[in-house]
Motif scaffolding. Structure first.
Motif, PDB file in Angstrom:
ATOM      1  N   TRP A 153       3.625  -2.206  -8.738  1.00  0.00           N
ATOM      2  CA  TRP A 153       3.762  -0.974  -8.246  1.00  0.00           C
ATOM      3  C   TRP A 153       5.160  -0.862  -9.555  1.00  0.00           C
ATOM      4  O   TRP A 153       6.383  -1.219  -9.392  1.00  0.00           O
ATOM      5  CB  TRP A 153       4.120  -0.185  -6.727  1.00  0.00           C
ATOM      6  CG  TRP A 153       4.294   0.892  -6.778  1.00  0.00           C
ATOM      7  CD1 TRP A 153       5.481   2.105  -5.793  1.00  0.00           C
ATOM      8  CD2 TRP A 153       2.707   2.098  -6.600  1.00  0.00           C
ATOM      9  NE1 TRP A 153       5.305   2.387  -6.292  1.00  0.00           N
ATOM     10  CE2 TRP A 153       3.626   3.290  -6.662  1.00  0.00           C
ATOM     11  CE3 TRP A 153       1.470   2.036  -7.228  1.00  0.00           C
ATOM     12  CZ2 TRP A 153       3.363   4.364  -6.342  1.00  0.00           C
ATOM     13  CZ3 TRP A 153       0.992   2.979  -7.311  1.00  0.00           C
ATOM     14  CH2 TRP A 153       1.782   4.433  -6.999  1.00  0.00           C
ATOM     15  N   ASN A 163       0.135  -1.564  -5.437  1.00  0.00           N
ATOM     16  CA  ASN A 163      -0.939  -1.594  -4.282  1.00  0.00           C
ATOM     17  C   ASN A 163      -2.137  -2.768  -4.549  1.00  0.00           C
ATOM     18  O   ASN A 163      -3.376  -2.833  -5.495  1.00  0.00           O
ATOM     19  CB  ASN A 163      -1.268  -0.402  -4.838  1.00  0.00           C
ATOM     20  CG  ASN A 163      -2.157   0.539  -4.456  1.00  0.00           C
ATOM     21  OD1 ASN A 163      -3.437  -0.063  -3.097  1.00  0.00           O
ATOM     22  ND2 ASN A 163      -3.297   1.562  -5.406  1.00  0.00           N
ATOM     23  N   ALA A 164      -1.937  -2.983  -3.640  1.00  0.00           N
ATOM     24  CA  ALA A 164      -3.340  -4.047  -3.357  1.00  0.00           C
ATOM     25  C   ALA A 164      -4.167  -3.371  -3.285  1.00  0.00           C
ATOM     26  O   ALA A 164      -5.635  -4.515  -4.174  1.00  0.00           O
ATOM     27  CB  ALA A 164      -3.200  -5.031  -2.221  1.00  0.00           C
ATOM     28  N   ASN A 165      -4.674  -2.482  -3.830  1.00  0.00           N
ATOM     29  CA  ASN A 165      -6.091  -1.880  -3.305  1.00  0.00           C
ATOM     30  C   ASN A 165      -6.304  -1.581  -5.313  1.00  0.00           C
ATOM     31  O   ASN A 165      -7.360  -1.940  -5.556  1.00  0.00           O
ATOM     32  CB  ASN A 165      -6.246  -0.741  -3.076  1.00  0.00           C
ATOM     33  CG  ASN A 165      -6.780  -0.461  -1.741  1.00  0.00           C
ATOM     34  OD1 ASN A 165      -6.504  -1.764  -0.830  1.00  0.00           O
ATOM     35  ND2 ASN A 165      -6.415   0.544  -1.043  1.00  0.00           N
ATOM     36  N   LEU A 166      -5.248  -1.830  -6.611  1.00  0.00           N
ATOM     37  CA  LEU A 166      -5.173  -1.777  -7.989  1.00  0.00           C
ATOM     38  C   LEU A 166      -4.627  -1.855  -8.214  1.00  0.00           C
ATOM     39  O   LEU A 166      -3.120  -1.088  -8.652  1.00  0.00           O
ATOM     40  CB  LEU A 166      -5.073   0.004  -8.089  1.00  0.00           C
ATOM     41  CG  LEU A 166      -6.385   0.951  -7.369  1.00  0.00           C
ATOM     42  CD1 LEU A 166      -5.530   3.013  -7.570  1.00  0.00           C
ATOM     43  CD2 LEU A 166      -7.469   0.895  -8.280  1.00  0.00           C
ATOM     44  N   TYR A 188       1.069  -1.078   0.450  1.00  0.00           N
ATOM     45  CA  TYR A 188       0.039  -0.249  -0.382  1.00  0.00           C
ATOM     46  C   TYR A 188       0.933   1.049   0.077  1.00  0.00           C
ATOM     47  O   TYR A 188       2.214   1.428   0.598  1.00  0.00           O
ATOM     48  CB  TYR A 188      -0.605  -0.190   1.431  1.00  0.00           C
ATOM     49  CG  TYR A 188      -1.840  -1.282   1.784  1.00  0.00           C
ATOM     50  CD1 TYR A 188      -2.980  -1.370   0.707  1.00  0.00           C
ATOM     51  CD2 TYR A 188      -1.738  -2.534   2.401  1.00  0.00           C
ATOM     52  CE1 TYR A 188      -4.017  -2.595   0.587  1.00  0.00           C
ATOM     53  CE2 TYR A 188      -2.606  -3.460   2.481  1.00  0.00           C
ATOM     54  CZ  TYR A 188      -3.536  -3.731   2.118  1.00  0.00           C
ATOM     55  OH  TYR A 188      -4.454  -4.684   2.153  1.00  0.00           O
ATOM     56  N   GLN A 244      -3.637   6.054   0.064  1.00  0.00           N
ATOM     57  CA  GLN A 244      -4.968   5.174   1.195  1.00  0.00           C
ATOM     58  C   GLN A 244      -4.351   5.157   2.715  1.00  0.00           C
ATOM     59  O   GLN A 244      -3.108   5.623   2.688  1.00  0.00           O
ATOM     60  CB  GLN A 244      -5.231   3.749   1.398  1.00  0.00           C
ATOM     61  CG  GLN A 244      -3.946   2.617   1.102  1.00  0.00           C
ATOM     62  CD  GLN A 244      -3.804   2.691   2.456  1.00  0.00           C
ATOM     63  OE1 GLN A 244      -4.734   1.825   3.692  1.00  0.00           O
ATOM     64  NE2 GLN A 244      -2.866   3.123   2.993  1.00  0.00           N
ATOM     65  N   GLN A 268      -5.889   3.780   5.163  1.00  0.00           N
ATOM     66  CA  GLN A 268      -6.231   2.083   6.570  1.00  0.00           C
ATOM     67  C   GLN A 268      -5.289   1.657   6.862  1.00  0.00           C
ATOM     68  O   GLN A 268      -5.259   1.520   8.573  1.00  0.00           O
ATOM     69  CB  GLN A 268      -7.170   1.982   5.141  1.00  0.00           C
ATOM     70  CG  GLN A 268      -8.396   0.471   6.312  1.00  0.00           C
ATOM     71  CD  GLN A 268      -8.679  -0.305   5.516  1.00  0.00           C
ATOM     72  OE1 GLN A 268      -9.545  -0.115   4.480  1.00  0.00           O
ATOM     73  NE2 GLN A 268      -9.442  -1.572   6.089  1.00  0.00           N
ATOM     74  N   TYR A 269      -4.436   1.425   5.986  1.00  0.00           N
ATOM     75  CA  TYR A 269      -3.024   0.346   6.569  1.00  0.00           C
ATOM     76  C   TYR A 269      -2.242   0.915   6.138  1.00  0.00           C
ATOM     77  O   TYR A 269      -1.730   2.047   5.324  1.00  0.00           O
ATOM     78  CB  TYR A 269      -3.078  -0.694   5.155  1.00  0.00           C
ATOM     79  CG  TYR A 269      -4.095  -2.018   5.331  1.00  0.00           C
ATOM     80  CD1 TYR A 269      -4.533  -2.769   5.941  1.00  0.00           C
ATOM     81  CD2 TYR A 269      -5.192  -1.283   4.117  1.00  0.00           C
ATOM     82  CE1 TYR A 269      -5.849  -3.624   5.669  1.00  0.00           C
ATOM     83  CE2 TYR A 269      -6.630  -2.464   3.578  1.00  0.00           C
ATOM     84  CZ  TYR A 269      -6.613  -3.404   4.608  1.00  0.00           C
ATOM     85  OH  TYR A 269      -8.018  -4.023   4.707  1.00  0.00           O
ATOM     86  N   PRO A 278      -5.985   8.022  -5.963  1.00  0.00           N
ATOM     87  CA  PRO A 278      -6.458   7.217  -5.319  1.00  0.00           C
ATOM     88  C   PRO A 278      -5.876   5.804  -5.334  1.00  0.00           C
ATOM     89  O   PRO A 278      -5.620   4.742  -4.519  1.00  0.00           O
ATOM     90  CB  PRO A 278      -7.669   6.202  -6.321  1.00  0.00           C
ATOM     91  CG  PRO A 278      -8.291   7.699  -7.485  1.00  0.00           C
ATOM     92  CD  PRO A 278      -7.162   8.101  -7.721  1.00  0.00           C
ATOM     93  N   ASP A 279      -4.170   6.302  -6.047  1.00  0.00           N
ATOM     94  CA  ASP A 279      -3.270   4.862  -5.440  1.00  0.00           C
ATOM     95  C   ASP A 279      -2.627   5.161  -4.267  1.00  0.00           C
ATOM     96  O   ASP A 279      -1.979   4.348  -2.873  1.00  0.00           O
ATOM     97  CB  ASP A 279      -2.134   4.831  -6.602  1.00  0.00           C
ATOM     98  CG  ASP A 279      -2.187   4.249  -7.479  1.00  0.00           C
ATOM     99  OD1 ASP A 279      -2.727   3.133  -7.267  1.00  0.00           O
ATOM    100  OD2 ASP A 279      -1.998   4.615  -8.427  1.00  0.00           O
ATOM    101  N   ILE A 334      -6.329  11.547  -0.380  1.00  0.00           N
ATOM    102  CA  ILE A 334      -6.932  10.817  -0.744  1.00  0.00           C
ATOM    103  C   ILE A 334      -8.231  10.989  -2.281  1.00  0.00           C
ATOM    104  O   ILE A 334      -8.015   9.917  -3.424  1.00  0.00           O
ATOM    105  CB  ILE A 334      -7.324   9.887  -0.249  1.00  0.00           C
ATOM    106  CG1 ILE A 334      -7.133   9.362   1.024  1.00  0.00           C
ATOM    107  CG2 ILE A 334      -9.023   9.087  -0.475  1.00  0.00           C
ATOM    108  CD1 ILE A 334      -7.465   8.853   1.744  1.00  0.00           C
TER     109      ILE A 334
END
Length: 375
Positions: free
Chosen positions: A351, A341-344, A266, A301, A303-304, A298-299, A294
């Motif tokens: 990455w 990036n685990a989200n995208l 992340y 975040q 949260q983590y 969007p890359d 943010i």
């Protein structure tokens, strides 16, 4: 068949390379240090051969969790890098690949060469508002370069960005390249607006010696620069000594220290919650900065990331904490992944240098969002 690493940022030890299907390698330690994880090497003479490259000491590296769900990068021309599937069995990192050309490079992440660093600062100085200066010499005798961007004025905000305290975290200088490209673009209204209100002090590479030597985390004296900020010395950590001395001269309102993280997939920031002087004012600035980041990209975040330090328990040898405490300012470490990036996720590139540049250019937005409130 030949494997070599005698070039800028090269790092590998060949244990055995008699057969393409059983190439045995080891990552070399940083000089005068026990850190190891960065690698960068060239394979020649294996075109169209099914190669099995085995890094035997992967489990002995500094961050073995970094190998889980990790894929290495490769390039035929050192310009275009792509991911190759890797397999970690808890001991050895194995890469199975059939090169399409006679010469191919493999690396832990897309390298950022010292030559490119010199080209970066040379290009930056072409802008009318950018000046290059040398803060001092590293242990190996290289220049420690500072870019001063904007016309100094006592009423302007002073913003510092540094990168690659840990030389193997090459995504950090790619980030800086993207940042400079946006800030110095005369057609970028946001960049031009920032330069009317702030002066930027940028050190694109804090550790040129470690970068050229192929180190993961240390300089030529074996020092981890990001643990030298409380009492830097010319003998062990001149890079930190010179930068901190210049900061005292210029003053400082916002500090960003750019890094990469081996294990977490992340993009995130680490703040100064554990500092003795941490306050509601700094907390509000942190939240505003993160919210704007943010929205800008969007890359990024929130949260983590790393566990927050308990009040008063910050490690003040770390740059982010030390500078935040010294100047009572908003201070962040920005971390990017070595993996993806685990989200995208992006299977082909993970990455990448390109996404690091994009994140760097988008950081102008959160800087602008807090600019008027820094003091």
């Amino acid at each position: 068949m030949r494997i070599s690493a005698q070039f800028d940022a090269g790092n590998i030890e060949v244990v055995s390379a008699e057969s393409a299907n059983d190439i045995q390698l080891k990552v070399r330690k940083d000089n005068q240090s026990e850190f190891l994880q960065w690698f960068h090497f060239r394979l020649q003479g294996a075109k169209n051969q099914a190669c099995s490259l085995n890094i035997l000491n992967a489990s002995e590296c500094s961050y073995p969790d970094g190998w889980k769900d990790y894929n290495i990068v490769a390039s035929y021309d050192k310009e275009h890098w792509f991911r190759i599937p890797s397999r970690y069995d808890g001991k050895t990192l194995t890469i199975e690949h059939t090169p399409e050309e006679n010469s191919i490079y493999y690396a832990y992440f897309t390298p950022y060469s010292f030559e490119r660093h010199q080209e970066l600062i040379g290009h930056a100085q072409n802008h009318a508002q950018c000046e290059i200066s040398t803060l001092g010499s590293t242990i190996d005798g290289r220049d420690l370069d500072l870019l001063t961007i904007g016309q100094p004025d006592r009423n302007k905000k002073k913003i510092w960005l540094i990168a690659r305290q840990h030389p193997g975290e090459t995504m950090a200088e790619w980030f800086i390249e993207g940042f400079l490209g946006a800030l110095l673009d005369d057609s970028n209204a946001l960049g031009q607006t920032l330069l009317k209100q702030a002066v930027f002090y940028v050190v694109p590479n804090m550790n040129p010696d470690g970068s050229v030597r192929g180190n993961l985390r240390t300089n030529a004296a074996g020092a981890n620069l990001n643990r030298e900020w409380q009492t830097p010395t010319l003998e062990k950590s001149p890079e930190v000594y010179y930068v901190k001395e210049k900061m005292q001269e210029t003053g400082l309102d916002l500090f960003l220290d750019i890094h990469g993280d081996e294990a977490l997939p992340y993009n995130f920031v680490a703040g100064t919650e554990g500092n003795p002087s941490y306050s509601a004012r700094i907390q509000n600035l942190e939240e505003q900065f993160k919210a704007a980041f943010i929205k800008a990209n969007p890359d990024f975040q929130d949260q983590y990331g790393y566990d927050k330090d308990k009040p008063g328990q910050a490690n003040l040898t770390v740059a982010c904490n030390n500078i935040g405490e010294t100047f009572d300012c908003l201070s962040f470490t920005i971390e990017m992944p070595f993996k993806d990036n685990a989200n995208l996720p992006c299977k082909e590139f993970g990455w990448s240098a390109e996404r690091s540049e994009q994140l760097g250019s988008s950081v102008l937005h959160p800087i602008y969002s807090v600019l008027d409130q820094l003091r």
